[in-house]
Motif scaffolding. Structure first.
Motif, PDB file in Angstrom:
ATOM      1  N   THR A  72       0.644  -1.373  -0.089  1.00 35.03           N
ATOM      2  CA  THR A  72       0.048   0.029   0.182  1.00 35.03           C
ATOM      3  C   THR A  72       0.800   1.226   0.120  1.00 35.03           C
ATOM      4  O   THR A  72       0.581   2.298  -0.638  1.00 35.03           O
ATOM      5  CB  THR A  72      -0.919  -0.010   1.092  1.00 35.03           C
ATOM      6  N   THR A  73       1.741   1.216   0.885  1.00 33.66           N
ATOM      7  CA  THR A  73       2.838   2.493   0.771  1.00 33.66           C
ATOM      8  C   THR A  73       3.516   2.574  -0.403  1.00 33.66           C
ATOM      9  O   THR A  73       3.546   3.896  -1.031  1.00 33.66           O
ATOM     10  CB  THR A  73       3.910   2.247   2.085  1.00 33.66           C
ATOM     11  N   ALA A  74       3.845   1.641  -1.076  1.00 35.15           N
ATOM     12  CA  ALA A  74       4.591   1.803  -2.450  1.00 35.15           C
ATOM     13  C   ALA A  74       3.763   2.344  -3.424  1.00 35.15           C
ATOM     14  O   ALA A  74       3.970   3.293  -4.088  1.00 35.15           O
ATOM     15  CB  ALA A  74       5.157   0.517  -2.561  1.00 35.15           C
ATOM     16  N   GLY A  75       2.508   1.701  -3.464  1.00 39.05           N
ATOM     17  CA  GLY A  75       1.282   2.294  -4.417  1.00 39.05           C
ATOM     18  C   GLY A  75       1.173   3.657  -4.282  1.00 39.05           C
ATOM     19  O   GLY A  75       1.014   4.493  -5.059  1.00 39.05           O
ATOM     20  N   GLN A  76       0.940   4.037  -3.019  1.00 41.65           N
ATOM     21  CA  GLN A  76       0.803   5.485  -2.897  1.00 41.65           C
ATOM     22  C   GLN A  76       1.820   6.377  -3.207  1.00 41.65           C
ATOM     23  O   GLN A  76       1.722   7.665  -3.664  1.00 41.65           O
ATOM     24  CB  GLN A  76       0.517   5.914  -1.353  1.00 41.65           C
ATOM     25  N   PRO A 115       4.367  14.734 -14.516  1.00 41.83           N
ATOM     26  CA  PRO A 115       5.062  13.820 -14.834  1.00 41.83           C
ATOM     27  C   PRO A 115       6.667  14.136 -14.633  1.00 41.83           C
ATOM     28  O   PRO A 115       7.332  13.095 -14.304  1.00 41.83           O
ATOM     29  CB  PRO A 115       4.982  14.205 -16.558  1.00 41.83           C
ATOM     30  N   GLY A 116       7.088  15.361 -14.101  1.00 40.49           N
ATOM     31  CA  GLY A 116       8.260  15.362 -13.441  1.00 40.49           C
ATOM     32  C   GLY A 116       8.672  15.235 -12.204  1.00 40.49           C
ATOM     33  O   GLY A 116       9.546  15.240 -11.480  1.00 40.49           O
ATOM     34  N   ALA A 117       7.495  14.493 -11.334  1.00 45.76           N
ATOM     35  CA  ALA A 117       7.335  14.297 -10.063  1.00 45.76           C
ATOM     36  C   ALA A 117       8.526  13.318  -9.678  1.00 45.76           C
ATOM     37  O   ALA A 117       8.562  12.248 -10.293  1.00 45.76           O
ATOM     38  CB  ALA A 117       6.131  14.014  -9.318  1.00 45.76           C
ATOM     39  N   GLU A 118       9.356  13.479  -8.639  1.00 47.57           N
ATOM     40  CA  GLU A 118      10.303  12.667  -8.042  1.00 47.57           C
ATOM     41  C   GLU A 118       9.668  11.494  -7.353  1.00 47.57           C
ATOM     42  O   GLU A 118       8.785  11.621  -6.631  1.00 47.57           O
ATOM     43  CB  GLU A 118      11.366  13.330  -7.036  1.00 47.57           C
ATOM     44  N   ILE A 119       9.930  10.403  -7.538  1.00 46.40           N
ATOM     45  CA  ILE A 119       9.337   9.167  -6.760  1.00 46.40           C
ATOM     46  C   ILE A 119      10.525   8.355  -6.043  1.00 46.40           C
ATOM     47  O   ILE A 119      11.663   8.288  -6.394  1.00 46.40           O
ATOM     48  CB  ILE A 119       8.825   8.244  -7.688  1.00 46.40           C
ATOM     49  N   PRO A 120      10.536   7.708  -5.119  1.00 42.17           N
ATOM     50  CA  PRO A 120      11.173   7.096  -4.213  1.00 42.17           C
ATOM     51  C   PRO A 120      11.713   5.583  -5.248  1.00 42.17           C
ATOM     52  O   PRO A 120      10.598   4.815  -5.334  1.00 42.17           O
ATOM     53  CB  PRO A 120      10.679   6.650  -2.892  1.00 42.17           C
ATOM     54  N   ARG A 121      12.915   5.241  -5.524  1.00 42.54           N
ATOM     55  CA  ARG A 121      13.157   4.353  -6.089  1.00 42.54           C
ATOM     56  C   ARG A 121      12.669   3.028  -5.465  1.00 42.54           C
ATOM     57  O   ARG A 121      12.369   1.753  -6.162  1.00 42.54           O
ATOM     58  CB  ARG A 121      14.537   3.983  -6.469  1.00 42.54           C
ATOM     59  N   VAL A 177      19.333   1.291 -11.891  1.00 38.39           N
ATOM     60  CA  VAL A 177      18.896   1.033 -12.983  1.00 38.39           C
ATOM     61  C   VAL A 177      17.182   1.680 -12.866  1.00 38.39           C
ATOM     62  O   VAL A 177      17.129   2.280 -13.839  1.00 38.39           O
ATOM     63  CB  VAL A 177      18.520  -0.374 -13.435  1.00 38.39           C
ATOM     64  N   LEU A 178      16.588   1.603 -11.822  1.00 41.06           N
ATOM     65  CA  LEU A 178      15.176   2.150 -11.552  1.00 41.06           C
ATOM     66  C   LEU A 178      15.352   3.643 -11.859  1.00 41.06           C
ATOM     67  O   LEU A 178      16.182   4.227 -11.248  1.00 41.06           O
ATOM     68  CB  LEU A 178      14.664   1.670 -10.371  1.00 41.06           C
ATOM     69  N   PRO A 179      14.360   4.191 -12.480  1.00 43.17           N
ATOM     70  CA  PRO A 179      14.290   5.622 -12.608  1.00 43.17           C
ATOM     71  C   PRO A 179      13.667   6.390 -11.410  1.00 43.17           C
ATOM     72  O   PRO A 179      13.141   5.761 -10.449  1.00 43.17           O
ATOM     73  CB  PRO A 179      13.070   5.936 -13.488  1.00 43.17           C
TER      74      PRO A 179
END
Length: 446
Positions: free
Chosen positions: A168-172, A179-185, A251-253
């Motif tokens: 759930t945490t990962a999905g949120q 589009p340019g939002a930073e995400i935790p790898r 490797v992950l964006p």
């Protein structure tokens, strides 16, 4: 192996994958779900209910891993001449193998559902299926190891809840608004993903590669932990997962725009003269081509008039303003209502609105002034005001409707050449997304 299949939770775990995966997907699927039109989208849509399946599978695996302790035969098996890794390896193969087969059958069933429904099927679903199979199989191995190392009554519920909370945490963390939002790898180290309502996107190669590497390393660590007997061996068992995590994170964006890309198979354009649609929507090409040629003929009176109509296949269309270009009329395919469900007359009006340029409002937002501009420009080429399928709020509001009609009268009161100049000016302002109030003022002769 036959004995393990009968006396372990292997078959039950496989049944859980099939039943829970199918049931949860049915619950989250609406009547007009877009994944039914593309096999790749169908597999991507499975990533949402996989959060529940993942937790249940881990819980069953942990329960199975506690079997020796529950039966109080740990010391007995330790004293036998048969190597422990052989017996435990048979158990791991049985449970993980059945879960992997069940996951593959679930994915194959979705692809078959798309094919039988007349949807587009391509090889693009294979990386997504591989990721789901590896994720569930490796999680089974880790669950077995946890159950064997921590045979406590609370281990099963804690593992189940912890897995679900992680999912759930990962999905949120992957739910962004730009589009340019930073995400935790780290969020991409789970198989869970809430895909957009689109049949034109898939995960990027970097995401697929990173997840395959991670889940492979995680599975190796889970197996080594399961068969290890000494503390030193257990510590060494963490090395594959550690190396896999380092490689995957490299490797992950880090930006969401690099997570989703246009499906190279489904998004390839198919053309009929100056009108081009994606392969997944090619069935609508004859109708759209006929309407498109009529639209281009009407727009030909404009200076630098557009000469092509193309479907906007941008992967980030659900998060950014629609694509626009001076020489191309871009056909939006990700919004509501779907352009494919419109009548030819409604589709013609939608393409004429904005003089062939879409609005500048971000998805899931509305701008009444921009809606008025679109109604006025569509009315100019149509010869009279009429409702737009995408601007029903403006058209249906008595107050806003009065403003539209007032602006229409002001526009039509101008000489013919002045009307054309004002529409052309409004079009150039829409191309650069200038202030909607200023654009409306140009048309309303203010």
């Amino acid at each position: 192996m036959r004995i393990e299949l009968r006396r372990s939770t292997a078959l039950w775990a496989g049944l859980v994958v099939l039943a829970a995966g199918t049931g949860m997907l049915a619950l989250v699927t609406t009547e007009h779900a877009r994944w039914k039109g593309n096999s790749t989208s169908a597999l991507l849509e499975l990533r949402l209910p996989i959060a529940y399946v993942w937790a249940l599978v881990v819980g069953l695996a942990v329960f199975q891993g506690m079997r020796d302790n529950r039966a109080r035969v740990t010391e007995l098996f330790t004293a036998t001449s048969r190597p422990g890794w052989v017996r435990l390896g048979t158990l791991a193969t049985a449970v993980a193998g059945v879960v992997a087969v069940a996951a593959a059958l679930l994915c194959a069933g979705l692809v078959a559902r798309v094919a039988l429904g007349g949807g587009f099927v391509s090889a693009g679903f294979v990386p997504l299926m591989l990721t789901v199979v590896l994720a569930l199989a490796s999680s089974v191995l880790v669950g077995l190891a946890i159950g064997r190392m921590l045979p406590h009554p609370l281990t099963v519920p804690v593992s189940l809840v912890a897995t679900f909370m992680l999912a759930t945490t990962a999905g949120q963390a992957l739910q962004v608004d730009s589009p340019g939002a930073e995400i935790p790898r780290f969020a991409l180290l789970t198989p869970v993903f809430d895909p957009p309502s689109s049949d034109l996107v898939t995960t990027s190669t970097s995401v697929d590669l990173g997840q395959v590497v991670w889940f492979t390393g995680l599975g190796v660590t889970g197996f080594l932990l399961l068969v290890s007997r000494t503390v030193a061996a257990k510590l060494v068992a963490f090395v594959p997962a550690g190396l896999a995590a380092v490689l995957a994170l490299a490797v992950l964006p880090a930006k969401f725009s690099d997570v989703l890309v246009t499906d190279s198979f489904a998004g390839k354009l198919v053309c009929d003269g100056p009108v081009c649609l994606s392969r997944v929507h090619a069935d609508a090409l004859p109708t759209v081509a006929a309407v498109g040629e009529e639209v281009l003929a009407k727009l030909a009176v404009l200076p630098d008039a557009p000469t092509e109509i193309r479907e906007d296949t941008s992967a980030m269309a659900h998060l950014s303003a629609p694509r626009r270009g001076s020489g191309v009329v871009y056909l939006p395919s990700q919004g509501y209502p779907r352009v494919w469900e419109l009548s030819p007359g409604q589709l013609r009006l939608e393409l004429l609105a904005g003089a062939g340029v879409p609005g500048c409002a971000a998805p899931n937002t509305s701008d009444s002034r921009e809606g008025t501009v679109r109604l006025l420009t569509a009315g100019y080429f149509n010869g009279g005001l009429t409702e737009l399928a995408t601007e029903r709020y403006v058209w249906g509001s008595s107050e806003l409707r009065a403003g539209v009609e007032s602006a229409w009268q002001a526009l039509r009161s101008q000489p013919a050449q002045e009307q054309l100049d004002r529409v052309a000016k409004a079009r150039s302002m829409l191309l650069t997304c200038q202030d909607s109030e200023s654009t409306l003022a140009v048309l309303a002769a203010r």
